[in-house]
Structures are given as C-alpha cells and as structure tokens.
Scaffold this motif. Structure first.
Motif, PDB file in Angstrom:
ATOM      1  N   GLN A  44     -38.031  20.674  -4.130  1.00 19.42           N
ATOM      2  CA  GLN A  44     -38.983  19.964  -4.990  1.00 19.42           C
ATOM      3  C   GLN A  44     -40.296  19.843  -4.436  1.00 19.42           C
ATOM      4  O   GLN A  44     -40.426  19.239  -3.252  1.00 19.42           O
ATOM      5  CB  GLN A  44     -38.389  18.488  -5.643  1.00 19.42           C
ATOM      6  N   HIS A  91     -25.008  17.627  -9.562  1.00 17.94           N
ATOM      7  CA  HIS A  91     -25.049  16.835 -10.796  1.00 17.94           C
ATOM      8  C   HIS A  91     -24.163  15.472 -10.487  1.00 17.94           C
ATOM      9  O   HIS A  91     -24.558  14.499 -10.901  1.00 17.94           O
ATOM     10  CB  HIS A  91     -24.902  17.186 -12.115  1.00 17.94           C
ATOM     11  N   LEU A  96     -28.444  15.162 -10.431  1.00 20.51           N
ATOM     12  CA  LEU A  96     -29.485  16.154 -10.917  1.00 20.51           C
ATOM     13  C   LEU A  96     -29.221  17.030 -11.996  1.00 20.51           C
ATOM     14  O   LEU A  96     -28.128  17.680 -12.076  1.00 20.51           O
ATOM     15  CB  LEU A  96     -29.731  17.116  -9.484  1.00 20.51           C
ATOM     16  N   GLY A  99     -30.540  21.325 -15.824  1.00 22.86           N
ATOM     17  CA  GLY A  99     -31.914  21.910 -16.693  1.00 22.86           C
ATOM     18  C   GLY A  99     -32.988  21.876 -15.884  1.00 22.86           C
ATOM     19  O   GLY A  99     -33.989  22.438 -16.283  1.00 22.86           O
ATOM     20  N   LEU A 100     -33.196  20.966 -14.898  1.00 25.27           N
ATOM     21  CA  LEU A 100     -34.208  21.054 -13.912  1.00 25.27           C
ATOM     22  C   LEU A 100     -34.229  21.852 -12.764  1.00 25.27           C
ATOM     23  O   LEU A 100     -35.235  21.746 -11.869  1.00 25.27           O
ATOM     24  CB  LEU A 100     -34.287  19.598 -13.585  1.00 25.27           C
ATOM     25  N   GLN A 102     -34.040  25.685 -11.260  1.00 28.40           N
ATOM     26  CA  GLN A 102     -34.474  26.992 -11.283  1.00 28.40           C
ATOM     27  C   GLN A 102     -33.660  27.680  -9.896  1.00 28.40           C
ATOM     28  O   GLN A 102     -34.258  27.515  -8.980  1.00 28.40           O
ATOM     29  CB  GLN A 102     -35.824  27.498 -11.154  1.00 28.40           C
ATOM     30  N   ILE A 125     -36.342  22.413  -7.884  1.00 32.09           N
ATOM     31  CA  ILE A 125     -36.314  21.590  -8.866  1.00 32.09           C
ATOM     32  C   ILE A 125     -37.591  21.510  -9.486  1.00 32.09           C
ATOM     33  O   ILE A 125     -38.687  21.311  -8.926  1.00 32.09           O
ATOM     34  CB  ILE A 125     -35.885  20.164  -8.269  1.00 32.09           C
ATOM     35  N   THR A 126     -37.679  21.721 -10.885  1.00 32.34           N
ATOM     36  CA  THR A 126     -38.707  22.098 -11.583  1.00 32.34           C
ATOM     37  C   THR A 126     -39.578  20.923 -12.341  1.00 32.34           C
ATOM     38  O   THR A 126     -40.636  21.080 -12.663  1.00 32.34           O
ATOM     39  CB  THR A 126     -38.543  23.001 -12.694  1.00 32.34           C
ATOM     40  N   ALA A 127     -39.216  19.603 -12.170  1.00 29.16           N
ATOM     41  CA  ALA A 127     -39.601  18.423 -12.607  1.00 29.16           C
ATOM     42  C   ALA A 127     -38.972  17.218 -11.949  1.00 29.16           C
ATOM     43  O   ALA A 127     -37.963  17.386 -11.332  1.00 29.16           O
ATOM     44  CB  ALA A 127     -39.208  18.190 -14.132  1.00 29.16           C
ATOM     45  N   PHE A 129     -37.138  13.910 -11.169  1.00 32.19           N
ATOM     46  CA  PHE A 129     -35.918  13.005 -11.537  1.00 32.19           C
ATOM     47  C   PHE A 129     -35.826  11.851 -10.508  1.00 32.19           C
ATOM     48  O   PHE A 129     -36.034  12.107  -9.567  1.00 32.19           O
ATOM     49  CB  PHE A 129     -34.741  14.214 -11.684  1.00 32.19           C
TER      50      PHE A 129
END
Length: 196
Positions: A44, A91, A96, A99-100, A102, A125-127, A129
């Motif tokens: 991330q 998850h 996690l 959807g976040l 890639q 991790i694209t955003a 959390f």
C-alpha cells in the motif's frame, strides 16, 4: 507506487523456495503430501513510501503463536484458486475489502517445515482502509516499509535447534517486530526479484 514496479518482481529468475534452503543436509521424505496454502503480500502507498501489510499472530494459537506473517492460510475446497484463498483470508484476518486489492500475480511457491506449499500472491492495495484484526487469530496488524524489508542488506541468517538439529533461517527484524522463517524467506525472494 505503480503496479508495474511490482510486476517487475514477477519477471525475476528465482524459483520455488523452502524453509530448508539454508539447510542443505535436510532429507525430505519422498512422496510427502503437502497441504496447499496462500498468503497475500499486499503493498500500500503511504506518504513515506510503499509499505507491506503484516500481522502478528495471536499468542494463544497452537501453531506459530506471536509470529509475524502475511495474511493468509489454507486453501479450502470452496476457494476457486490460491488467489481467492489469499483474498478471503486477508478479508477474514484483517478486514481488507477485496474490492481494494489489485492482484499483480503469483510468486513461486514456498514449502514450509510444517508441511504446506504456500503460494505468495503479490498485490497492491488501491485505497486507504482501517484494518480490523480478527482477535481469534490476529493480535496486531501493522505495515513495514517495502524498501526496508526487501533490502538484502537488512537480512540476517540465524540458527536454532529444532527437532534435534540445528536449523538455519532468514530474519529481517524491523523495529519491535522479529520477522523470520517462512515470511522472511518469501520476503528475501521478493527482494532478489525487485533488486534484479
């Protein structure tokens, strides 16, 4: 951090690894049956640079209590693939959202002394959390700088007695966290690929 930096790691020449790499005298039983597992090496971006998501396992667990690990676990019959297993476990263990994530690809498998063949799944991790540790398994969720834990100069080889013989293994200590064993060995493989 761009995903293509991580994709470069998929092009590396290193092959499968194991907990026995530093112990060439180990004789493994022929025909041994290994259980499938998968871990998520999730990177991330932070203001100070890319960091890798890690967990400290709960101290009451029967296997590997208190050890540092990637989110992950056994591949279940309900999992469509090792990637699906790694995402599910991430998850469940740290909250996690899938959807976040890639997924970049898979690194070569790693065999553990406990009889697993672990598939490391490299992902971004694209955003942001907020991790939610699953208290039954995870004592703490933290992250470590990618540049630090994939710098070959920060790795050490240590040894201890295990099942009656001396066993050597990789470590990459980071602050109060003693990262060793299979997690450190997989990070060392990633380090070799990123620095190639």
């Amino acid at each position: 951090m761009k995903a293509d930096v991580l994709r470069r790691a998929l092009l590396g020449k290193t092959g499968a690894s194991s907990d026995f790499d530093l112990n060439p005298g180990t004789v493994l039983p022929p025909g041994r049956i290994l259980r499938a597992a998968a871990v998520l090496i999730a990177v991330q971006e932070f203001p100070d640079g890319p960091r890798v998501l890690l967990t400290k396992r709960a101290s009451h667990l029967k296997h590997h209590p208190g050890q540092i690990s990637f989110p992950g676990g056994k591949v279940e019959l309900s999992d469509a693939s090792p990637t699906a297993a790694a995402l599910r476990e991430a998850h469940e263990e740290v909250g996690l959202p899938t959807g976040l994530v890639q997924v970049v690809g898979s690194l070569p498998s790693h065999e553990t002394v406990t009889g697993f063949t672990v598939q490391p799944i490299l992902a971004q991790i694209t955003a942001p959390f907020s991790p939610i540790p699953e208290r039954g398994e995870v004592e703490e969720v933290f992250s470590a700088p990618l540049d630090f834990i994939t710098n070959p100069a920060n790795f050490r080889v240590e040894a201890r007695f295990w099942q009656g013989s001396m066993r050597r293994y990789y470590t990459v200590p980071y602050g109060p966290y003693y990262i060793w064993g299979a997690t450190a060995r997989m990070l060392f493989s990633l380090a070799e690929r990123l620095k190639a």
